[in-house]
Design a protein around this motif. Structure first.
Motif, PDB file in Angstrom:
ATOM      1  N   PHE A  65       2.495   2.242   0.661  1.00  0.00           N
ATOM      2  CA  PHE A  65       1.098   2.370   1.076  1.00  0.00           C
ATOM      3  C   PHE A  65       0.665   3.824   1.004  1.00  0.00           C
ATOM      4  N   PRO A  71     -12.870  -6.230   1.689  1.00  0.00           N
ATOM      5  CA  PRO A  71     -11.796  -6.597   0.747  1.00  0.00           C
ATOM      6  C   PRO A  71     -11.158  -5.388   0.067  1.00  0.00           C
ATOM      7  N   TYR A 100      -8.948  -0.497  -2.837  1.00  0.00           N
ATOM      8  CA  TYR A 100      -7.892   0.081  -3.671  1.00  0.00           C
ATOM      9  C   TYR A 100      -7.890  -0.561  -5.057  1.00  0.00           C
ATOM     10  N   TYR A 153       3.133 -11.447  -1.335  1.00  0.00           N
ATOM     11  CA  TYR A 153       3.734 -10.451  -2.232  1.00  0.00           C
ATOM     12  C   TYR A 153       4.627  -9.542  -1.416  1.00  0.00           C
ATOM     13  N   PHE A 157      -5.044   7.829   0.370  1.00  0.00           N
ATOM     14  CA  PHE A 157      -6.202   7.129  -0.189  1.00  0.00           C
ATOM     15  C   PHE A 157      -7.052   6.523   0.915  1.00  0.00           C
ATOM     16  N   LYS A 204       5.273  -5.869  -0.485  1.00  0.00           N
ATOM     17  CA  LYS A 204       4.809  -4.473  -0.478  1.00  0.00           C
ATOM     18  C   LYS A 204       5.278  -3.831   0.820  1.00  0.00           C
ATOM     19  N   VAL A 207      -8.934  -3.105   1.057  1.00  0.00           N
ATOM     20  CA  VAL A 207      -8.624  -1.841   1.738  1.00  0.00           C
ATOM     21  C   VAL A 207      -7.188  -1.773   2.276  1.00  0.00           C
ATOM     22  N   GLY A 208      -6.427  -2.849   2.095  1.00  0.00           N
ATOM     23  CA  GLY A 208      -5.008  -2.787   2.470  1.00  0.00           C
ATOM     24  C   GLY A 208      -4.605  -3.600   3.682  1.00  0.00           C
ATOM     25  N   LYS A 209      -5.456  -4.509   4.125  1.00  0.00           N
ATOM     26  CA  LYS A 209      -5.156  -5.316   5.311  1.00  0.00           C
ATOM     27  C   LYS A 209      -3.910  -6.180   5.106  1.00  0.00           C
TER      28      LYS A 209
END
Ligand code: ADP
Ligand code: MG
Length: 189
Positions: free
Chosen positions: A14, A48, A177, A7, A18, A9, A50-52
């Motif tokens: 980011f 899973p 998230y 994707y 948060f 992003k 958390v933004g990795k």
């Protein structure tokens, strides 16, 4: 396009407020891409959501904008691709695809255990890229659990030794998230 990112992003998308376990300055510093210039590795660890992957993709986009080459894959796709090449005697040529890019991203190590041949291919890529090209890895497993992923503690140690020699690890803790977004939408009451 060629990078096969899952994707699109960016770093600006980011929300660092948060995910307070991440030091924004450290990520901004990584976005200078010195680590790519120096053929160093970057590992995002954490549960899973958390933004990795987001951060790996965002850094990849920075790199692509600066004309670095990037290739994104998962352990599953990588191993399947190499096993196929192995069977058709095209492994040498195929390996080049994973050795050549300035950044190789391998996303989500540890969701499933690797078979022997798979772990062997993985180890070969890490060796061949060692001090030659940057690797960005994401994993939901801490290094202590990598012996289980590769099914062999000796091989796992050899992989980690090369991988971590010139590297930074970003440990992300905290809430997913995705769950936060669901809560906002009222899925959890
Ligand atoms: P994982 O750590 O499992 O790889 P992702 O990076 O894919 O998780 O994040 C899951 C989803 O949540 C993605 O759509 C991502 O863009 C979004 N996301 C995660 N953390 C943040 C954040 N701090 N700010 C904005 N979006 C986020
Ligand atoms: Mg992910």
């Amino acid at each position: 396009r060629l990078a096969r990112l899952p994707y699109h992003k960016t770093l600006d998308e980011f929300d660092f407020t948060f995910q307070t376990s991440i030091d924004e300055r450290r990520i901004r510093d990584l976005a200078t891409l010195q680590f790519v210039e120096h053929q160093e590795n970057l590992i995002f660890l954490g549960p899973p959501g958390v933004g990795k992957t987001h951060l790996a993709v965002a850094l990849a986009l920075e790199a692509i904008a600066r004309r670095y080459t990037v290739y994104f894959t998962t352990p599953h796709d990588l191993v399947q691709d190499l096993q196929e090449a192995h069977q058709t005697n095209t492994i040498k040529r195929k390996m080049r695809k994973y050795i050549k890019p300035n950044i190789l991203i391998i996303d989500e190590i540890g969701y499933r255990k690797m078979e022997d041949t798979a772990a062997h291919f993985f180890s070969q890529i890490v060796s061949e890229r060692y001090e030659k090209g940057a690797i960005i890895l994401t994993s939901n497993k801490s290094y202590g659990a990598w012996g289980d992923i590769f099914g062999d503690p000796v091989l796992a140690t050899a992989i980690l030794d090369r991988l971590l020699h010139h590297s930074s690890t970003i440990n992300i803790k905290g809430e997913s998230y995705r769950i936060k977004e669901k809560k906002k939408a009222g899925f959890f009451k």
